[in-house]
Design an enzyme around this catalytic site. Structure first.
Site, PDB file in Angstrom:
ATOM      1  N   ASP A 262       1.104  -1.214   0.169  1.00  0.00           N
ATOM      2  CA  ASP A 262      -0.001  -0.060   0.105  1.00  0.00           C
ATOM      3  C   ASP A 262       0.794   1.175   0.093  1.00  0.00           C
ATOM      4  O   ASP A 262       2.020   1.288   0.761  1.00  0.00           O
ATOM      5  CB  ASP A 262      -0.952   0.129   1.223  1.00  0.00           C
ATOM      6  CG  ASP A 262      -2.146   1.025   1.182  1.00  0.00           C
ATOM      7  OD1 ASP A 262      -3.150   0.622   0.949  1.00  0.00           O
ATOM      8  OD2 ASP A 262      -1.916   2.288   1.025  1.00  0.00           O
ATOM      9  N   ILE A 263       0.549   2.233  -0.722  1.00  0.00           N
ATOM     10  CA  ILE A 263       1.245   3.379  -0.812  1.00  0.00           C
ATOM     11  C   ILE A 263       1.328   4.232   0.204  1.00  0.00           C
ATOM     12  O   ILE A 263       2.333   4.923   0.836  1.00  0.00           O
ATOM     13  CB  ILE A 263       0.938   4.360  -2.024  1.00  0.00           C
ATOM     14  CG1 ILE A 263       1.617   5.243  -2.509  1.00  0.00           C
ATOM     15  CG2 ILE A 263      -0.483   5.091  -1.606  1.00  0.00           C
ATOM     16  CD1 ILE A 263       1.501   5.997  -3.816  1.00  0.00           C
TER      17      ILE A 263
ATOM     18  N   ASN B  60     -12.736  -3.456   2.624  1.00  0.00           N
ATOM     19  CA  ASN B  60     -13.443  -2.092   2.895  1.00  0.00           C
ATOM     20  C   ASN B  60     -14.566  -2.174   1.572  1.00  0.00           C
ATOM     21  O   ASN B  60     -14.218  -2.344   0.531  1.00  0.00           O
ATOM     22  CB  ASN B  60     -12.742  -0.943   2.674  1.00  0.00           C
ATOM     23  CG  ASN B  60     -11.953  -0.623   4.185  1.00  0.00           C
ATOM     24  OD1 ASN B  60     -12.308  -0.961   5.132  1.00  0.00           O
ATOM     25  ND2 ASN B  60     -10.702  -0.196   3.762  1.00  0.00           N
TER      26      ASN B  60
ATOM     27  N   GLN C 265     -14.466   2.467   1.254  1.00  0.00           N
ATOM     28  CA  GLN C 265     -13.953   2.072   0.261  1.00  0.00           C
ATOM     29  C   GLN C 265     -13.612   3.062  -0.803  1.00  0.00           C
ATOM     30  O   GLN C 265     -14.426   3.650  -1.180  1.00  0.00           O
ATOM     31  CB  GLN C 265     -14.839   0.968  -0.448  1.00  0.00           C
ATOM     32  CG  GLN C 265     -14.085   0.377  -1.786  1.00  0.00           C
ATOM     33  CD  GLN C 265     -14.779  -0.843  -2.449  1.00  0.00           C
ATOM     34  OE1 GLN C 265     -15.899  -1.205  -1.753  1.00  0.00           O
ATOM     35  NE2 GLN C 265     -14.277  -1.422  -3.474  1.00  0.00           N
TER      36      GLN C 265
ATOM     37  N   HIS D 216      -7.069  -5.908   2.096  1.00  0.00           N
ATOM     38  CA  HIS D 216      -5.544  -5.023   3.069  1.00  0.00           C
ATOM     39  C   HIS D 216      -5.392  -6.334   3.855  1.00  0.00           C
ATOM     40  O   HIS D 216      -5.961  -6.899   4.627  1.00  0.00           O
ATOM     41  CB  HIS D 216      -6.235  -3.947   3.672  1.00  0.00           C
ATOM     42  CG  HIS D 216      -6.962  -3.033   3.068  1.00  0.00           C
ATOM     43  ND1 HIS D 216      -6.037  -1.690   3.060  1.00  0.00           N
ATOM     44  CD2 HIS D 216      -7.801  -2.515   2.601  1.00  0.00           C
ATOM     45  CE1 HIS D 216      -6.952  -0.860   2.275  1.00  0.00           C
ATOM     46  NE2 HIS D 216      -7.875  -1.502   1.951  1.00  0.00           N
TER      47      HIS D 216
ATOM     48  N   HIS E 133     -10.410  -5.363  -3.295  1.00  0.00           N
ATOM     49  CA  HIS E 133      -9.025  -5.601  -2.455  1.00  0.00           C
ATOM     50  C   HIS E 133      -8.944  -6.092  -1.308  1.00  0.00           C
ATOM     51  O   HIS E 133      -9.766  -5.504  -0.598  1.00  0.00           O
ATOM     52  CB  HIS E 133      -8.308  -4.443  -2.906  1.00  0.00           C
ATOM     53  CG  HIS E 133      -8.678  -3.236  -2.577  1.00  0.00           C
ATOM     54  ND1 HIS E 133      -9.654  -2.529  -2.896  1.00  0.00           N
ATOM     55  CD2 HIS E 133      -8.441  -2.358  -1.191  1.00  0.00           C
ATOM     56  CE1 HIS E 133     -10.052  -1.488  -2.359  1.00  0.00           C
ATOM     57  NE2 HIS E 133      -9.440  -1.273  -1.397  1.00  0.00           N
TER      58      HIS E 133
END
Ligand code: 5GP
Length: 115
Positions: free
Chosen positions: A31-32, A88, A95, A103, A101
């Site tokens: 994750d960024i 989410n 979301q 996490h 996706h």
């Protein structure tokens, strides 16, 4: 389906990402904006919008996605200490990217309940 999302572009390598695991079914990348020492996103190669779509999906697609999440967590070395998997889903869950996706969060003691 609607416009390509940021995750479609990541999957197409149009946007760079740091891969941590991939197979023919899933792609897992960091994750960024990490919320834990380990924070990885896992997406299926075939796009769905959210977790809500899984009820309509081919069970083999669901299985390979979930197995990919588990394999990614194992590759990250999280099995011993444990980790959390979060989906989410929709606006109440905040979301932000309409491409399903998971996490994976780990590497520290996580609080409960989440916000
Ligand atoms: P959501 O809120 O939709 O469940 O989570 C979307 C996640 O995608 C967020 O944690 C956010 O930091 C991450 N994200 C958004 N844009 C990018 C990007 O360009 N690259 C990566 N690696 N992660 C992103």
């Amino acid at each position: 389906m609607s416009e390509p999302t940021i995750f479609d572009k990541i999957l197409a390598k149009e946007i760079p990402s740091e891969a941590v695991y991939e197979d023919e079914h899933v792609y897992a990348f960091r994750d960024i904006s990490p919320q834990a020492p380990v924070h990885v996103l896992v997406i299926p190669r075939k796009r769905m919008q959210s977790f809500a779509d899984l009820q309509h999906a081919d069970p083999s697609v669901v299985a390979s996605f979930m197995q990919g999440v588990s394999k990614a967590a194992a590759k990250l070395g999280l099995e011993e200490g444990g980790y959390r998997v979060v989906f989410n889903t929709g606006s109440d869950a905040l979301q932000t990217v309409p491409y399903i996706h998971a996490h994976i969060l780990g590497g520290r003691k996580l609080g409960w309940p989440p916000g």
